[in-house]
Design a protein around this motif. Structure first.
Motif, PDB file in Angstrom:
ATOM      1  N   TYR A 153      -8.231  -1.956  22.243  1.00  0.00           N
ATOM      2  CA  TYR A 153      -8.495  -3.340  22.632  1.00  0.00           C
ATOM      3  C   TYR A 153      -7.173  -4.071  22.821  1.00  0.00           C
ATOM      4  O   TYR A 153      -6.121  -3.654  22.317  1.00  0.00           O
ATOM      5  CB  TYR A 153      -9.348  -4.047  21.572  1.00  0.00           C
ATOM      6  N   GLU A 154      -7.264  -5.168  23.540  1.00  0.00           N
ATOM      7  CA  GLU A 154      -6.102  -6.037  23.734  1.00  0.00           C
ATOM      8  C   GLU A 154      -6.446  -7.418  23.169  1.00  0.00           C
ATOM      9  O   GLU A 154      -7.455  -8.012  23.537  1.00  0.00           O
ATOM     10  CB  GLU A 154      -5.777  -6.172  25.226  1.00  0.00           C
ATOM     11  N   ARG A 155      -5.611  -7.875  22.236  1.00  0.00           N
ATOM     12  CA  ARG A 155      -5.866  -9.191  21.633  1.00  0.00           C
ATOM     13  C   ARG A 155      -5.266 -10.269  22.535  1.00  0.00           C
ATOM     14  O   ARG A 155      -4.061 -10.293  22.779  1.00  0.00           O
ATOM     15  CB  ARG A 155      -5.259  -9.262  20.240  1.00  0.00           C
ATOM     16  N   ILE A 156      -6.125 -11.139  23.030  1.00  0.00           N
ATOM     17  CA  ILE A 156      -5.695 -12.217  23.931  1.00  0.00           C
ATOM     18  C   ILE A 156      -5.305 -13.471  23.139  1.00  0.00           C
ATOM     19  O   ILE A 156      -4.322 -14.142  23.453  1.00  0.00           O
ATOM     20  CB  ILE A 156      -6.823 -12.546  24.929  1.00  0.00           C
ATOM     21  N   GLU A 157      -6.073 -13.741  22.111  1.00  0.00           N
ATOM     22  CA  GLU A 157      -5.840 -14.959  21.319  1.00  0.00           C
ATOM     23  C   GLU A 157      -6.222 -14.690  19.872  1.00  0.00           C
ATOM     24  O   GLU A 157      -7.143 -13.932  19.595  1.00  0.00           O
ATOM     25  CB  GLU A 157      -6.694 -16.107  21.889  1.00  0.00           C
ATOM     26  N   PHE A 158      -5.479 -15.297  18.948  1.00  0.00           N
ATOM     27  CA  PHE A 158      -5.789 -15.115  17.527  1.00  0.00           C
ATOM     28  C   PHE A 158      -5.594 -16.434  16.776  1.00  0.00           C
ATOM     29  O   PHE A 158      -4.589 -17.116  16.935  1.00  0.00           O
ATOM     30  CB  PHE A 158      -4.883 -14.042  16.903  1.00  0.00           C
ATOM     31  N   LYS A 159      -6.612 -16.801  15.973  1.00  0.00           N
ATOM     32  CA  LYS A 159      -6.534 -17.997  15.131  1.00  0.00           C
ATOM     33  C   LYS A 159      -6.605 -17.547  13.672  1.00  0.00           C
ATOM     34  O   LYS A 159      -7.646 -17.055  13.238  1.00  0.00           O
ATOM     35  CB  LYS A 159      -7.688 -18.948  15.439  1.00  0.00           C
TER      36      LYS A 159
ATOM     37  N   LYS B 209     -12.811 -22.317   7.466  1.00  0.00           N
ATOM     38  CA  LYS B 209     -13.178 -21.161   6.632  1.00  0.00           C
ATOM     39  C   LYS B 209     -13.500 -19.916   7.458  1.00  0.00           C
ATOM     40  O   LYS B 209     -14.436 -19.176   7.164  1.00  0.00           O
ATOM     41  CB  LYS B 209     -14.365 -21.509   5.717  1.00  0.00           C
ATOM     42  N   ARG B 210     -12.692 -19.686   8.482  1.00  0.00           N
ATOM     43  CA  ARG B 210     -12.910 -18.482   9.299  1.00  0.00           C
ATOM     44  C   ARG B 210     -11.633 -18.089  10.029  1.00  0.00           C
ATOM     45  O   ARG B 210     -10.690 -18.882  10.156  1.00  0.00           O
ATOM     46  CB  ARG B 210     -14.034 -18.700  10.300  1.00  0.00           C
ATOM     47  N   THR B 211     -11.630 -16.845  10.496  1.00  0.00           N
ATOM     48  CA  THR B 211     -10.564 -16.301  11.342  1.00  0.00           C
ATOM     49  C   THR B 211     -11.196 -15.867  12.659  1.00  0.00           C
ATOM     50  O   THR B 211     -12.276 -15.266  12.660  1.00  0.00           O
ATOM     51  CB  THR B 211      -9.904 -15.077  10.664  1.00  0.00           C
ATOM     52  N   GLU B 212     -10.534 -16.163  13.776  1.00  0.00           N
ATOM     53  CA  GLU B 212     -11.097 -15.829  15.092  1.00  0.00           C
ATOM     54  C   GLU B 212     -10.089 -15.054  15.929  1.00  0.00           C
ATOM     55  O   GLU B 212      -8.884 -15.237  15.810  1.00  0.00           O
ATOM     56  CB  GLU B 212     -11.487 -17.105  15.846  1.00  0.00           C
ATOM     57  N   ALA B 213     -10.649 -14.214  16.794  1.00  0.00           N
ATOM     58  CA  ALA B 213      -9.812 -13.486  17.761  1.00  0.00           C
ATOM     59  C   ALA B 213     -10.591 -13.329  19.074  1.00  0.00           C
ATOM     60  O   ALA B 213     -11.810 -13.111  19.059  1.00  0.00           O
ATOM     61  CB  ALA B 213      -9.427 -12.121  17.207  1.00  0.00           C
ATOM     62  N   ILE B 214      -9.892 -13.476  20.163  1.00  0.00           N
ATOM     63  CA  ILE B 214     -10.451 -13.181  21.484  1.00  0.00           C
ATOM     64  C   ILE B 214      -9.815 -11.870  21.942  1.00  0.00           C
ATOM     65  O   ILE B 214      -8.581 -11.767  22.028  1.00  0.00           O
ATOM     66  CB  ILE B 214     -10.142 -14.289  22.517  1.00  0.00           C
ATOM     67  N   VAL B 215     -10.639 -10.836  22.167  1.00  0.00           N
ATOM     68  CA  VAL B 215     -10.117  -9.511  22.514  1.00  0.00           C
ATOM     69  C   VAL B 215     -10.744  -9.001  23.818  1.00  0.00           C
ATOM     70  O   VAL B 215     -11.850  -9.409  24.199  1.00  0.00           O
ATOM     71  CB  VAL B 215     -10.390  -8.499  21.384  1.00  0.00           C
ATOM     72  N   ASN B 216      -9.993  -8.117  24.429  1.00  0.00           N
ATOM     73  CA  ASN B 216     -10.453  -7.464  25.664  1.00  0.00           C
ATOM     74  C   ASN B 216     -10.724  -6.001  25.335  1.00  0.00           C
ATOM     75  O   ASN B 216      -9.815  -5.249  25.005  1.00  0.00           O
ATOM     76  CB  ASN B 216      -9.378  -7.598  26.738  1.00  0.00           C
TER      77      ASN B 216
END
Length: 470
Positions: free
Chosen positions: A141-147, A154-161
């Motif tokens: 996968y390719e990580r496009i965005e990460f929070k 109270k969370r962690t987010e990632a946008i992946v391809n």
């Protein structure tokens, strides 16, 4: 001291009535007064505590405030910070629980995508270690965005391809993920979370979806910070020494109860917020009864220590973080564990250099030995002072001459004060209960023993003066 002064004044007046010369009265009176002053007592106390601290340092226990070596002998309550003290302070992933047709490996894989090793977040680190230890191969996968984790959301987010498909991956608090996801059987979801909490697990949920819109629940990851191997043994040891252990944690009541059960600390679990609403008298009583304090904020640790002190307890506190510093400073015995921050170590009076808690047991035993040495010297000093002052004064009233010379009394001073300083290294046994100096009991015991010694002194004087004994 007032008693000694009264005797000397009486002696002085009586000597003048007998027409004893001032050149004899004054030196003797002054020497008797000096003999009643415990000249070496502060030095002996300091030596006893310093030697005890040296003994502790050889065992990896550093005493940063000298009096703590003695204070720990009086400690009757020890507050133990759960995370990093009772537990290892290392999050581990339990058995993942998948939902909606996903597998256990899927739960770990997607949680991994929403984790970042560089953040040093303990949950992220636990997820990454779980993936590696179980040889789970993440999809390409390719990580496009990460929070990274945000306490407000109270969370962690990632946008992946993944293979050309854009996916939003979220991991975080179960209640937050529940609001963001479509969960078909919400009752089952909450039931699983409750069961895991009762077993002492913290939980995070993992969900995926499009960039916008509702997410699909992947599963639940149970997390746990297991107790140190020596925690249960340590708690049983300090109970034998009549020190009451209390666990302090920010975790909820269910998790706190499970950890308490595992280490056998007790089953009276209290919510600190409920206690703070009580009247002062009831508050002290309730805190004394509690074995575990749950849902505690950093400022509550100081509150617990102060309340116990108001109830007449000598309080110990262990900690490792910056937020433990005020409580460590307030406690009579603040103990910073081996992995503590510099701020915690600076605030503590004792610093452990070995992993685990068993060194605290040795510190308690050594502290009680120090107390026994100080008590022995104190008794010895009071008895000898009473013997010298009362015997020399009363013997003059009886035989009407000084039975010793001022030079003899000076020799006694060296014998009583400086030679007996060696008591600071006396071979003693530690007590099985906390020790506190009780002036009343010490004086009573000293008077009884001094009375016997004075009788012995007069008997010796009688033997010396009785012509039939020669």
């Amino acid at each position: 001291m007032l008693f000694d002064v009264s005797l000397v004044i009486t002696l002085f007046i009586y000597s003048l009535l007998l027409k004893v010369s001032l050149s004899e009265i004054l030196p003797f009176s002054l020497i008797v007064l000096i003999a009643s002053v415990p000249l070496a007592l502060p030095a002996t106390f300091t030596i006893a505590m310093a030697l005890g601290s040296l003994e502790l340092s050889k065992k990896g226990i550093l005493v940063t405030r000298l009096t703590a070596a003695e204070d720990i002998a009086s400690m009757d309550v020890l507050n133990l910070d759960k995370t990093g003290t009772i537990t290892e302070n290392r999050m581990r992933v339990g058995d993942p629980i998948p939902f909606n047709g996903f597998t256990k490996e899927d739960v770990v894989k997607f949680a991994y995508m929403a984790s970042d090793e560089a953040s040093h977040d303990p949950i992220d680190t636990a997820v990454i270690m779980c993936l590696r230890e179980n040889n789970i191969a993440p999809e390409k996968y390719e990580r496009i965005e990460f929070k990274p984790f945000d306490p407000s959301t109270k969370r962690t987010e990632a946008i992946v391809n993944i293979n050309g498909k854009i996916i939003r991956v979220v991991k975080g608090a179960p209640q937050v993920i529940a609001q963001m996801s479509e969960i078909l059987d919400i009752q089952k979801y909450h039931s699983i979370l409750e069961k895991l909490s009762k077993k002492g697990y913290r939980t995070i949920s993992v969900a995926i979806g499009d960039k916008e819109g509702k997410l699909k629940l992947v599963g639940i990851l149970p997390l746990y910070d297991r107790p140190r191997k020596d925690s249960r043994e340590f708690i049983n040891e300090i109970k034998k020494l009549n020190v009451k252990p209390k666990m302090v944690t920010g975790d909820n009541v269910l998790i706190a109860g499970e950890i308490a059960r595992q280490v056998d600390i007790g089953n009276v679990i209290c919510d600190i917020n409920t206690i703070k609403q009580l009247e002062e008298k009831d508050r002290i009583k309730k805190i004394e009864e509690c074995d575990v304090f749950a849902e505690v904020f950093p400022e509550d640790k100081y509150f617990i220590v102060k309340t116990l002190q108001d109830g007449g307890h000598y309080v110990g506190m262990t900690g490792d973080g910056v937020n433990d510093a005020p409580a460590l400073k307030q406690a009579e015995v603040g103990i910073a564990v081996a992995n503590a921050t510099d701020v915690a170590k600076a605030s503590a009076s004792i610093v452990l250099t070995h992993e685990g808690l068993t060194d605290i047991v040795e510190a308690i035993k050594t502290g009680r030995r120090i107390y026994q040495r100080i008590l022995t010297y104190t008794l010895n000093k009071i008895i000898k002072t009473l013997q010298v002052v009362i015997f020399l004064t009363l013997s003059f009233f009886i035989v009407r001459f000084f039975v010793t010379t001022p030079f003899d009394v000076i020799l006694l001073l060296f014998l009583n004060d400086f030679v007996t300083m060696s008591i600071a290294t006396d071979n003693v046994r530690y007590s099985m209960k906390p020790e506190r100096l009780d002036a009343g009991k010490i004086v009573k015991a000293s008077l009884i023993l001094a009375f016997l010694v004075i009788i012995e002194s007069f008997f010796t004087l009688w033997l010396g003066l009785n012509p039939f004994s020669r």
